[in-house]
Design an enzyme around this catalytic site. Structure first.
Site, mmCIF file in Angstrom:
data_model
loop_
_atom_site.group_PDB
_atom_site.id
_atom_site.type_symbol
_atom_site.label_atom_id
_atom_site.label_comp_id
_atom_site.label_asym_id
_atom_site.label_seq_id
_atom_site.Cartn_x
_atom_site.Cartn_y
_atom_site.Cartn_z
ATOM 1 N N ARG A 82 0.823 -1.254 0.084
ATOM 2 C CA ARG A 82 0.018 0.159 0.005
ATOM 3 C C ARG A 82 0.766 1.252 0.039
ATOM 4 O O ARG A 82 0.641 2.422 -0.608
ATOM 5 C CB ARG A 82 -1.007 -0.134 1.285
ATOM 6 N N LYS A 184 -2.483 6.505 1.532
ATOM 7 C CA LYS A 184 -2.368 6.797 2.900
ATOM 8 C C LYS A 184 -1.392 8.158 2.772
ATOM 9 O O LYS A 184 -0.392 8.046 3.312
ATOM 10 C CB LYS A 184 -1.801 5.896 3.748
ATOM 11 N N GLU A 220 -16.370 6.397 3.851
ATOM 12 C CA GLU A 220 -15.681 5.953 5.134
ATOM 13 C C GLU A 220 -15.753 6.860 6.152
ATOM 14 O O GLU A 220 -16.135 7.925 5.721
ATOM 15 C CB GLU A 220 -14.339 5.386 4.798
#
Ligand SMILES: *Cc1c(COP(=O)(O)O)cnc(C)c1O
Length: 341
Positions: A82, A184, A220
């Site tokens: 990620r 992220k 989210e």
């Protein structure tokens, strides 16, 4: 090895300086070997890319002590992959997943005295991060980068059991279609600070963000994915290109299907469908699952049938199974547990 003398069960989720951290530098188009250091200070030019244009990304995972006394971490390869995705989207050099995992292992090994004991509920939080370290004044990527890993012991997320929280539907948006919601990046968190402080001031624990294009579908929260349980016991989780792909959520889906024999659906979730769910939870590394008891959308209150006292039965089963796998009480799927010591 002598453990540090800390009140493990009463640690908060905050930074504590530990013995060692990992540092690697990217210069002239290549990463150096990296090393552990005692020095917790970062010295960079006043004009560094991270300071001027927020060129930074990060990861978060935990190391902990299993029932049989080993120190392990959970699926660190997925954090490495990620982070590679985050770097590509931000025009930063990739720190390869294999080296990422090795660096995590090396950093935790150097701080074993800080890994909380089994049963304390506490864990060693691991924070890998990268930033543009060379000077940039015109808007462009930096030429030099630093990759670091710091670790800090953190207490149990829920002291005295997981109490359902009240959240609100946010009027602010989190991530545009085709934007940076799926990586992220530090910038996603910078812009979420005002909405979350505003939510707290209004008495809500978290924001439920909707898709900005239509504001009709659930995305989210600022730092956790949603999982819903239907009245028929199906696990439903929102599918969207702008959701951060939570490793906890992906693991829970696998556990639901392969350990608990549940049906799982990853699909668009209209906000209008939310009142029909039996249980609602937030999932992420920090808490694994936080139960949601109520969702407020302006003058509409959605009271989740599982109530405000406890986590619902299906989420509890999911929580117990995944944490059982993590702690070594239940056999893990191949490759999920990385043994460090
Ligand atoms: C980190 C993060 C999550 C949770 O991901 P995990 O891999 O499960 O810890 C969810 N949403 C956002 C926006 C995040 O940054």
């Amino acid at each position: 090895m002598e453990k540090k003398n800390l009140d493990w069960a009463n640690l908060s989720f905050s930074y504590m300086k530990t013995d060692k951290r990992f540092v690697a530098n990217y210069r002239n188009g290549a990463w150096d070997d990296g090393q552990l250091t005692d020095d917790d200070k970062v010295v960079i030019t006043e004009c560094a890319g991270v300071l001027q244009y927020s060129q930074s990304c990060f990861e978060g995972l935990k190391a902990y002590t299993t029932e049989d006394g080993h120190v392990v971490c959970f699926r660190p390869d997925l954090n490495g992959q990620r982070m590679e995705d985050s770097c590509r989207r931000l025009e930063m050099p990739v720190f390869p997943t294999e080296r990422f995992v090795d660096a995590v292992v090396e950093t935790v090994k150097a701080n074993l005295a800080w890994v909380p004991p089994y049963g304390s509920g506490a864990t060693l939080y691991i924070r890998p991060y990268m930033f543009g370290s060379s000077a940039v004044i015109g808007v462009k990527p930096a030429e030099e980068y630093q990759f670091r890993i710091l670790v800090t012991p953190v207490g149990p997320y829920f002291k005295g059991g997981a109490k359902p929280i009240v959240i609100r539907v946010s009027d602010f948006d989190r991530a545009a279609p085709h934007g940076t919601g799926h990586i992220k990046a530090g910038l996603n968190y910078a812009m979420s600070l005002h909405p979350i402080m505003d939510a707290h001031r209004q008495g809500y624990a978290e924001n439920m963000y909707l898709d900005p294009a239509t504001r009709t579908k659930v995305e989210e929260t600022g730092g956790a994915n949603f999982i819903f349980i239907t009245k028929d016991g199906i696990l439903v989780t929102p599918k969207s290109e702008s959701i951060l792909p939570s490793i906890t959520r992906r693991s829970l889906l696998y556990v639901a299907e392969h350990y608990l024999g549940m049906k799982v659906e990853e699909r668009e979730v209209p906000l209008a469908e939310v009142p029909s769910f039996a249980e609602v939870g937030l999932c992420g590394t920090a808490a694994v699952i936080s139960p949601v008891g109520k969702i407020v959308n302006h003058d509409q209150e959605i009271c989740v049938p599982s109530g405000m006292d406890n986590m619902g039965p299906v989420l509890t089963k999911l929580y117990d199974t995944l944490t059982g796998i993590q702690m070594g009480r239940i056999e893990a799927p191949e490759g999920w547990i990385k043994r460090i010591a």
